[in-house]
Design a protein around this motif. Structure first.
Motif, PDB file in Angstrom:
ATOM      1  N   ALA A  82       0.707  -1.330  -0.051  1.00  0.00           N
ATOM      2  CA  ALA A  82      -0.184  -0.336   0.028  1.00  0.00           C
ATOM      3  C   ALA A  82       0.829   1.234  -0.091  1.00  0.00           C
ATOM      4  CB  ALA A  82      -0.876  -0.020   1.307  1.00  0.00           C
ATOM      5  N   PRO A  83       0.187   2.345  -0.600  1.00  0.00           N
ATOM      6  CA  PRO A  83       1.098   3.378  -0.611  1.00  0.00           C
ATOM      7  C   PRO A  83       1.867   4.025   0.834  1.00  0.00           C
ATOM      8  CG  PRO A  83      -0.668   3.801  -1.835  1.00  0.00           C
ATOM      9  CD  PRO A  83      -0.823   2.516  -0.971  1.00  0.00           C
ATOM     10  N   GLY A  84       1.014   3.828   1.899  1.00  0.00           N
ATOM     11  CA  GLY A  84       1.488   4.104   3.289  1.00  0.00           C
ATOM     12  C   GLY A  84       2.440   3.256   3.785  1.00  0.00           C
ATOM     13  N   ASN A  85       2.547   1.958   3.514  1.00  0.00           N
ATOM     14  CA  ASN A  85       3.502   1.060   4.077  1.00  0.00           C
ATOM     15  C   ASN A  85       4.566   0.580   3.349  1.00  0.00           C
ATOM     16  OD1 ASN A  85       2.296  -0.902   2.800  1.00  0.00           O
ATOM     17  ND2 ASN A  85       1.586  -2.107   4.661  1.00  0.00           N
ATOM     18  N   ALA A  86       4.606   0.621   2.118  1.00  0.00           N
ATOM     19  CA  ALA A  86       5.352  -0.020   1.097  1.00  0.00           C
ATOM     20  C   ALA A  86       5.247   0.970  -0.207  1.00  0.00           C
ATOM     21  CB  ALA A  86       4.975  -1.536   0.789  1.00  0.00           C
ATOM     22  N   ALA A  87       5.394   1.924  -0.177  1.00  0.00           N
ATOM     23  CA  ALA A  87       5.183   2.895  -1.483  1.00  0.00           C
ATOM     24  C   ALA A  87       6.008   2.479  -2.600  1.00  0.00           C
ATOM     25  CB  ALA A  87       5.565   4.452  -0.684  1.00  0.00           C
ATOM     26  N   TYR A  88       7.086   2.085  -2.541  1.00  0.00           N
ATOM     27  CA  TYR A  88       8.114   1.762  -3.487  1.00  0.00           C
ATOM     28  C   TYR A  88       7.511   0.502  -4.285  1.00  0.00           C
ATOM     29  CZ  TYR A  88      11.840   0.776  -6.785  1.00  0.00           C
ATOM     30  OH  TYR A  88      12.899  -0.042  -7.722  1.00  0.00           O
ATOM     31  N   ASP A  89       7.251  -0.468  -3.265  1.00  0.00           N
ATOM     32  CA  ASP A  89       6.557  -1.821  -4.004  1.00  0.00           C
ATOM     33  C   ASP A  89       5.232  -1.591  -4.538  1.00  0.00           C
ATOM     34  OD1 ASP A  89       8.995  -3.114  -3.062  1.00  0.00           O
ATOM     35  OD2 ASP A  89       8.199  -3.572  -1.169  1.00  0.00           O
ATOM     36  N   TRP A  90       4.582  -0.757  -3.756  1.00  0.00           N
ATOM     37  CA  TRP A  90       3.236  -0.481  -4.218  1.00  0.00           C
ATOM     38  C   TRP A  90       3.287   0.219  -5.793  1.00  0.00           C
ATOM     39  CZ3 TRP A  90       0.485   4.176  -5.868  1.00  0.00           C
ATOM     40  CH2 TRP A  90      -0.804   3.927  -6.153  1.00  0.00           C
ATOM     41  N   ALA A  91       4.164   1.166  -5.855  1.00  0.00           N
ATOM     42  CA  ALA A  91       4.198   1.918  -7.224  1.00  0.00           C
ATOM     43  C   ALA A  91       4.631   0.970  -8.262  1.00  0.00           C
ATOM     44  CB  ALA A  91       5.122   3.135  -7.191  1.00  0.00           C
ATOM     45  N   ASN A  92       5.672  -0.015  -7.825  1.00  0.00           N
ATOM     46  CA  ASN A  92       6.076  -0.789  -8.993  1.00  0.00           C
ATOM     47  C   ASN A  92       5.154  -1.894  -9.387  1.00  0.00           C
ATOM     48  OD1 ASN A  92       9.031  -0.634  -9.732  1.00  0.00           O
ATOM     49  ND2 ASN A  92       9.513  -1.466  -7.638  1.00  0.00           N
ATOM     50  N   THR A  93       4.302  -2.330  -8.292  1.00  0.00           N
ATOM     51  CA  THR A  93       3.009  -3.216  -8.654  1.00  0.00           C
ATOM     52  C   THR A  93       1.799  -2.468  -9.447  1.00  0.00           C
ATOM     53  OG1 THR A  93       3.451  -4.266  -6.302  1.00  0.00           O
ATOM     54  CG2 THR A  93       1.424  -4.775  -7.554  1.00  0.00           C
ATOM     55  N   ILE A  94       1.443  -1.278  -9.373  1.00  0.00           N
ATOM     56  CA  ILE A  94       0.847  -0.465  -9.764  1.00  0.00           C
ATOM     57  C   ILE A  94       1.308  -0.034 -11.219  1.00  0.00           C
ATOM     58  CG2 ILE A  94      -0.515   1.936 -10.022  1.00  0.00           C
ATOM     59  CD1 ILE A  94      -1.853  -0.014  -8.035  1.00  0.00           C
ATOM     60  N   GLY A  95       2.417   0.074 -11.315  1.00  0.00           N
ATOM     61  CA  GLY A  95       2.993   0.412 -12.666  1.00  0.00           C
ATOM     62  C   GLY A  95       3.089  -0.855 -13.557  1.00  0.00           C
ATOM     63  N   GLY A  96       3.153  -2.046 -12.923  1.00  0.00           N
ATOM     64  CA  GLY A  96       3.168  -3.377 -13.502  1.00  0.00           C
ATOM     65  C   GLY A  96       1.644  -3.549 -14.301  1.00  0.00           C
ATOM     66  N   LEU A  97       0.709  -3.264 -13.320  1.00  0.00           N
ATOM     67  CA  LEU A  97      -0.591  -3.232 -13.798  1.00  0.00           C
ATOM     68  C   LEU A  97      -0.860  -2.462 -15.100  1.00  0.00           C
ATOM     69  CD1 LEU A  97      -2.548  -3.503 -10.304  1.00  0.00           C
ATOM     70  CD2 LEU A  97      -2.789  -5.192 -12.137  1.00  0.00           C
ATOM     71  N   GLY A  98      -0.242  -1.217 -15.029  1.00  0.00           N
ATOM     72  CA  GLY A  98      -0.227  -0.218 -16.087  1.00  0.00           C
ATOM     73  C   GLY A  98       0.302  -0.817 -17.309  1.00  0.00           C
ATOM     74  N   GLU A  99       1.637  -1.364 -17.353  1.00  0.00           N
ATOM     75  CA  GLU A  99       2.134  -2.083 -18.159  1.00  0.00           C
ATOM     76  C   GLU A  99       1.422  -3.310 -18.856  1.00  0.00           C
ATOM     77  OE1 GLU A  99       6.772  -3.336 -19.428  1.00  0.00           O
ATOM     78  OE2 GLU A  99       6.505  -2.720 -17.371  1.00  0.00           O
ATOM     79  N   LEU A 100       0.716  -3.908 -17.904  1.00  0.00           N
ATOM     80  CA  LEU A 100      -0.129  -5.009 -18.175  1.00  0.00           C
ATOM     81  C   LEU A 100      -1.234  -4.644 -19.046  1.00  0.00           C
ATOM     82  CD1 LEU A 100      -1.101  -7.837 -17.958  1.00  0.00           C
ATOM     83  CD2 LEU A 100      -2.335  -7.293 -15.806  1.00  0.00           C
ATOM     84  N   ALA A 101      -1.780  -3.388 -18.894  1.00  0.00           N
ATOM     85  CA  ALA A 101      -2.942  -2.881 -19.739  1.00  0.00           C
ATOM     86  C   ALA A 101      -2.485  -2.704 -21.229  1.00  0.00           C
ATOM     87  CB  ALA A 101      -3.301  -1.588 -19.131  1.00  0.00           C
TER      88      ALA A 101
END
Length: 156
Positions: A82-101
């Motif tokens: 989550a952005p509050g507890n693991a911001a870098y990992d969250w951003a990588n995961t959300i970015g991965g979903l963007g790349e998946l799209a």
């Protein structure tokens, strides 16, 4: 876990579906030991790695059901990240979903996929600090790719 990473990297570099499937099998074996309860961060990382393997396999084979599996794995990782507890990992995961799209759009040029990609990538970028040049550059490249795909498809 290390053998899964090596197999996944080799599979991507060699464009070798057999190695990618072996990596996924190895990651699945890791999940027998890493649970959301005993190692939530490791569990989330393993799911994110499974998603990456699925995306690579889907691009390599054209099997769109692997995109569904990748999305499900990313969503599992987001149960912990989550952005509050693991911001870098969250951003990588959300970015991965963007790349998946974007990957999905390559097989099915639905303009809604470009909207999803842009939103996910912008969300990831909003969390990243300016000091993370590598991830910011990657996100900028993907946003540019999104714009190029939009123009090529005549989508405004």
């Amino acid at each position: 876990m290390n053998i899964a990473c090596v197999l996944g990297d080799l599979g991507e570099l060699e464009q070798n579906s057999k190695r990618l499937w072996e990596a996924m099998d190895a990651y699945e074996a890791v999940l027998a030991l890493r649970t959301i309860k005993n190692n939530p961060e490791g569990w989330a990382a393993t799911h994110a790695n499974i998603a990456i393997c699925c995306r690579s396999l889907a691009r390599l084979t054209g099997d769109s059901t692997l995109f569904d599996r990748a999305e499900a794995s990313y969503e599992k990782a987001l149960q912990v990240r989550a952005p509050g507890n693991a911001a870098y990992d969250w951003a990588n995961t959300i970015g991965g979903l963007g790349e998946l799209a974007l990957d999905r759009f390559a097989l099915d040029p639905d303009p809604a996929l470009l909207e999803v990609a842009e939103k996910r990538l912008a969300d990831a970028k909003s969390i990243m600090s300016k000091s993370d040049e590598v991830l910011n550059s990657r996100i900028d490249d993907l946003l540019e790719k999104t714009n190029e795909m939009r123009k090529q498809g005549g989508i405004v």
